[in-house]
Design an enzyme around this catalytic site. Structure first.
Site, PDB file in Angstrom:
ATOM      1  N   HIS A   1       4.987  37.443  14.400  1.00 24.12           N
ATOM      2  CA  HIS A   1       4.010  38.139  14.735  1.00 24.12           C
ATOM      3  C   HIS A   1       2.918  38.514  13.462  1.00 24.12           C
ATOM      4  O   HIS A   1       1.871  39.148  13.646  1.00 24.12           O
ATOM      5  CB  HIS A   1       4.267  39.423  15.554  1.00 24.12           C
ATOM      6  CG  HIS A   1       4.736  40.649  14.560  1.00 24.12           C
ATOM      7  ND1 HIS A   1       3.999  41.569  14.191  1.00 24.12           N
ATOM      8  CD2 HIS A   1       6.020  40.661  14.136  1.00 24.12           C
ATOM      9  CE1 HIS A   1       4.670  42.550  13.469  1.00 24.12           C
ATOM     10  NE2 HIS A   1       5.886  42.107  13.299  1.00 24.12           N
TER      11      HIS A   1
ATOM     12  N   ASN B   1       3.466  44.392   1.553  1.00 20.98           N
ATOM     13  CA  ASN B   1       2.485  44.422   2.934  1.00 20.98           C
ATOM     14  C   ASN B   1       1.494  45.644   2.606  1.00 20.98           C
ATOM     15  O   ASN B   1       0.425  45.581   3.293  1.00 20.98           O
ATOM     16  CB  ASN B   1       3.584  44.971   3.974  1.00 20.98           C
ATOM     17  CG  ASN B   1       4.612  46.273   3.601  1.00 20.98           C
ATOM     18  OD1 ASN B   1       5.213  46.107   2.465  1.00 20.98           O
ATOM     19  ND2 ASN B   1       4.510  47.238   4.191  1.00 20.98           N
TER      20      ASN B   1
ATOM     21  N   GLY C   1      11.386  39.636  11.449  1.00 20.92           N
ATOM     22  CA  GLY C   1      11.589  39.780   9.976  1.00 20.92           C
ATOM     23  C   GLY C   1      12.509  40.823   9.651  1.00 20.92           C
ATOM     24  O   GLY C   1      13.281  40.340   8.608  1.00 20.92           O
TER      25      GLY C   1
ATOM     26  N   THR D   1      21.989  33.859  23.189  1.00 24.37           N
ATOM     27  CA  THR D   1      21.058  32.384  23.676  1.00 24.37           C
ATOM     28  C   THR D   1      19.426  32.632  23.230  1.00 24.37           C
ATOM     29  O   THR D   1      18.873  33.701  22.985  1.00 24.37           O
ATOM     30  CB  THR D   1      20.807  32.638  25.205  1.00 24.37           C
ATOM     31  OG1 THR D   1      22.021  32.651  25.854  1.00 24.37           O
ATOM     32  CG2 THR D   1      20.000  31.448  26.038  1.00 24.37           C
TER      33      THR D   1
ATOM     34  N   CYS E   1       5.208  50.455   9.853  1.00 27.33           N
ATOM     35  CA  CYS E   1       6.627  50.788   9.929  1.00 27.33           C
ATOM     36  C   CYS E   1       6.656  52.496   9.821  1.00 27.33           C
ATOM     37  O   CYS E   1       7.656  53.014  10.092  1.00 27.33           O
ATOM     38  CB  CYS E   1       7.593  50.065   9.472  1.00 27.33           C
ATOM     39  SG  CYS E   1       7.659  48.311   9.791  1.00 27.33           S
TER      40      CYS E   1
END
Length: 383
Positions: free
Chosen positions: A197, A151, A71, A233, A321
């Protein structure tokens, strides 16, 4: 000891449905989605199915979904990519003081590049006033960035009103939807970030909705993967997992929101009813059904968190965080809490694994832990 998890806003366990597709994909879908042979094209088909599933969750075209690593990367690509793509000499960005660090630090980086940034304050409701957004608009404004749901507090921001305002002004609007995706209905802005997640998929996968026609400068450079916006990739197995998680929410999200909302309300009623000196922050504001932020007078949140952990309950004192940070939460001080009050708060974020029995056990553990800590607190006399 049985352990019960009440920290779903930090991360979620991978769901059984996601594991069912992820484990086989790790060994069976090993082709490079850019290869033209059958094994590569099988990976490509799986990748595009996942893209369609994510687009169904958000209500957009699959061609508007860009897979990212998380995110935070999606937020950075949206903010830095859109502002750097602007051809204006003077550029201005509007955001808020309660954003995730992935947004706040991206805006700070733009300031280093000469971009003006306005950070709107919020009051004790934890909700930004759309009129403040309107008043902050300038002729040189190129981007508004307001998260969909906070959050730490769970407060839901007035995204629909800001979308209309931004379109009227001809200004791009980005929203960090990491906590909101699958939990709140959304009228999509121009750019919208999600993270795997947070919705029962693995870590290391996210997505960015980019409205058709919006121009972005990529953060990294290489091949033409993800429309050239995220070269490298693709992580096909994790994209498959994200797609399945999104599909589960499309099918079950409404019921799950109602279930976790009832559990959250049960928790708050019991804590307020059985403990003095507690306050549910932003209780009167629109909030995510799974999130409760509670302050406990005469207690530091960290010892309470540890006491609960020793009893088998995982909760949070704020954003994951910011774990280990000495400073109190910038979100809690932004809504008017003092530094000591901000340090007295714990966040409880519920998820699919939680039950009535677990909530009741958590309440008992809280009552015992708070009582013990207050008995040794030098300010307990005030409670």
């Amino acid at each position: 000891m049985a352990r019960f998890y009440f920290d779903h806003n930090a991360t979620t366990p991978i769901s059984p449905e996601v594991l069912e597709v992820l484990v086989p994909a790790l060994s069976g879908v090993y082709g490079n989605a850019s290869s033209i042979h059958q094994i590569g094209q099988a990976a490509k088909q799986s990748l595009e199915l996942a893209r369609r599933q994510v687009s169904q969750l958000l209500g957009c075209s699959s061609k508007e979904i860009i897979f990212t690593g998380c995110g935070t990367e999606a937020d950075n690509l949206a903010i830095l990519g859109s502002v750097r793509a602007s051809k204006r000499t003077a550029r201005h960005v509007i955001t808020t003081t309660i954003e995730h660090p992935g947004v706040l630090k991206a805006c700070a980086r733009l300031e280093d590049e000469g971009v003006a940034v306005t950070r709107l304050v919020v009051d004790s409701s934890g909700v930004v006033d759309p009129n403040d957004v309107r008043r902050a608009l300038r002729p040189e404004t190129v981007l508004i960035s307001v998260m969909h749901a906070n959050n730490e507090l769970g407060t839901i921001q007035p995204i629909a009103e800001i979308v209309a305002m931004a379109r009227e002004a001809g200004v791009l609007f980005h929203s960090d939807g990491v906590q909101a995706a699958g939990k709140v209905d959304v009228i999509l802005p121009d750019l919208y970030a999600i993270s795997g997640h947070k919705i029962q998929a693995p870590k290391g996968i996210g997505a960015l909705y980019v409205r058709r026609g919006v121009k972005l400068i990529p953060l990294t450079f290489g091949g033409s993967h993800e429309q050239g916006l995220r070269p490298g990739t693709e992580n096909v197995p994790s994209a498959i997992a994200l797609g399945r998680a999104a599909g589960w929410l499309v099918e079950n999200g409404a019921v799950e929101r109602e279930r976790t909302g009832a559990l959250r309300d049960r928790l708050e009623r019991a804590v307020v009813g059985r403990l003095d000196g507690v306050k549910v922050n932003c209780a009167g504001s629109p909030r995510l059904s799974n999130t409760s932020n509670i302050s406990f007078e005469a207690i530091n949140g960290e010892p309470l968190l540890i006491a609960l952990d020793l009893r088998g309950f995982a909760v949070s004192s704020g954003s994951a965080c910011a774990s280990g940070a000495v400073e109190p939460s910038h979100v809690l001080t932004a809504i008017g809490l003092s530094r000591d009050e901000a340090r007295s708060c714990l966040r409880f974020s519920l998820g699919r694994s939680n039950t009535v029995e677990q909530v009741d056990a958590l309440v008992e553990a809280l009552v015992e832990s708070v009582g013990q800590l207050r008995r040794v607190s030098p300010v307990a006399v005030h409670v």
